[in-house]
Design an enzyme around this catalytic site. Structure first.
Site, PDB file in Angstrom:
ATOM      1  CE  LYS A 209       8.135  -6.727  -2.721  1.00 56.11           C
ATOM      2  NZ  LYS A 209       6.814  -6.568  -2.130  1.00 56.11           N
TER       3      LYS A 209
ATOM      4  CB  SER B 191      11.591 -10.332  -2.541  1.00 56.93           C
ATOM      5  OG  SER B 191      12.252 -11.050  -3.539  1.00 56.93           O
TER       6      SER B 191
ATOM      7  CE1 TYR C 256       8.542  -6.860  -6.418  1.00 53.88           C
ATOM      8  CE2 TYR C 256      10.565  -8.145  -6.610  1.00 53.88           C
ATOM      9  CZ  TYR C 256       9.301  -7.983  -6.081  1.00 53.88           C
ATOM     10  OH  TYR C 256       8.791  -8.909  -5.209  1.00 53.88           O
TER      11      TYR C 256
END
Ligand code: NAD
Ligand code: UFG
Length: 342
Positions: A152, A124, A148
């Site tokens: 990643k 991302s 979050y």
């Protein structure tokens, strides 16, 4: 070639399955439906007129994963499965670390065991944090501000370590900017559970009358109209980015990293206007406080993917808004008003 798509029933996964089937790949989907449902896969098959193999399976159940690799000779894995809500990740971080990290580690162990060493990973633009300059290039410094995003970044690091230990791995880290829109048929699209976190599903639910008004998070950013600017990319363009990454993996590139974005930034107010035009509805909104953790602007330099993969986003803002509206209007309650097949 046979591709295992983890999280293939989800938003980006289902669109990618369509493009894979269209290119005559054999597709095996693994999903636990924690944020999706089987109806999306029924529709993928209806749209393409082709069948895929499907396993309702949780990546956390390591041993059951073996069965998938025993049943199918997998050539490459596209790994979408993960939890993705930034706000939620700050309230239940352990669940995010458990699901995203342990799920990925389980997958990698089974891949290694079955000697499947080609992987495309959903990363991302969040890994760039608040960039010092724009557009964002792949070699920019990385930083994250929420659990979050940290999953990643940690998975990116794990995958680089894995490659260092065994050069037979070929791994593409695809850093998505802001996926929006839906398949042009209006049969599949983004189906958030509960109140949408992201801008486009929120706007389209206001347009269709499910929500009264949009809160625009901040009107005093240093951007042309004061609202946040993002690089919105049509989900079909994004899906095609995955398909075009597969031949690159076959050429044994090691670890490769690509931004998948359009290179253009649009503001929140421009997105509202776009959906108003597509839907013919007025979107009620109010400017509120900034959302904690948001940055002013973010858009990609996507020239590396163009040069090395021959991939480039082709769909316009108008396409994104028209297709978002087409899906929302045809499926006001998402997939929910369609009975689940057993
Ligand atoms: P999504 O929630 O629609 O799809 C993810 C799918 O993974 C869902 O179908 C869910 O049921 C499944 N899943 C989750 N945990 C699982 C597990 N343990 N075992 C099996 N299946 C599991 O999300 P999406 O928007 O399609 O995103 C796909 C990937 O792309 C995610 O990894 C996400 O973090 C990443 N990503 C998304 C965006 C975005 O804005 N949508 C941006 C950047 C990166
Ligand atoms: N916004 C609003 N109101 C809303 C929702 C969003 O004004 O109700 C604004 C945000 O402030 C931001 C823009 O709309 O300026 C886009 O917000 P999104 O929540 O749609 O997307 P983000 O850019 O915050 O984050 C998304 C994904 C992340 C991913 C990131 C980069 O949610 O997971 O894109 O890919 F990391």
């Amino acid at each position: 070639m046979k591709i295992l798509v983890t999280g293939g029933a989800g938003y980006i996964g289902s669109h990618t399955c369509i493009e894979l089937l269209k290119e005559n790949y054999d597709v095996v989907v693994l999903d636990n439906f924690s944020n999706s449902c089987e109806e999306s896969l029924n529709r993928v098959q209806k749209i393409t007129g082709k069948n895929l193999f499907f396993y309702k399976l949780d990546l956390l159940e390591g041993p059951s994963l073996h069965q998938v690799f025993e049943d199918h000779k997998i050539d490459a894995v596209i790994h979408f499965a993960g939890l993705k809500a930034v706000g939620e990740s700050t309230t239940i971080p352990l669940k995010y670390y458990q699901n995203n990290l342990t799920g990925t580690l389980n997958l990698l162990s089974v891949m290694e065991k079955f000697n499947v060493k080609n992987l495309v990973f959903s990363s991302s633009a969040t890994v760039y944090g608040d960039p010092a300059t724009l557009p964002i290039k792949e070699e920019f410094p990385l930083s994250v501000t929420n659990p979050y995003g940290r999953t990643k970044l940690m998975i990116e690091e794990i995958l680089k370590d894995l490659y260092q230990s065994d050069k037979e791995w070929n791994i593409a880290l695809l850093r998505y900017f802001n996926p929006v829109g839906a398949h042009e048929s209006g049969e599949i699209g983004e189906d958030p559970q509960g109140l949408p976190n992201n801008l486009m599903p929120y706007i389209s639910q206001v347009a269709v009358g499910l929500l009264p008004r949009l809160s625009v998070f901040g009107g005093d950013y240093d951007t042309p109209d004061g609202t946040g600017v993002r690089d919105y990319i049509h989900v079909t363009d994004l899906a095609l980015g995955h398909v075009q990454t597969l031949p690159k993996l076959v050429s044994n590139p090691g670890v490769v990293i690509y931004n998948l974005g359009t290179g253009n930034g649009f503001s929140v107010l421009e997105m509202i206007k776009g959906v108003e035009k597509a839907s013919g509805k007025q979107i009620s909104y109010e400017i509120t406080d900034r959302r904690p953790g948001d940055i002013a602007a973010c858009f990609a330099d996507a020239s590396k993917a163009k040069k090395e993969l021959g991939w480039e986003a082709t769909k316009s803002l108008e396409d994104m808004c028209n297709d978002t509206w087409n899906w929302q209007k045809k499926n006001p309650m998402g997939y929910r008003n369609h009975p689940k097949k057993d």
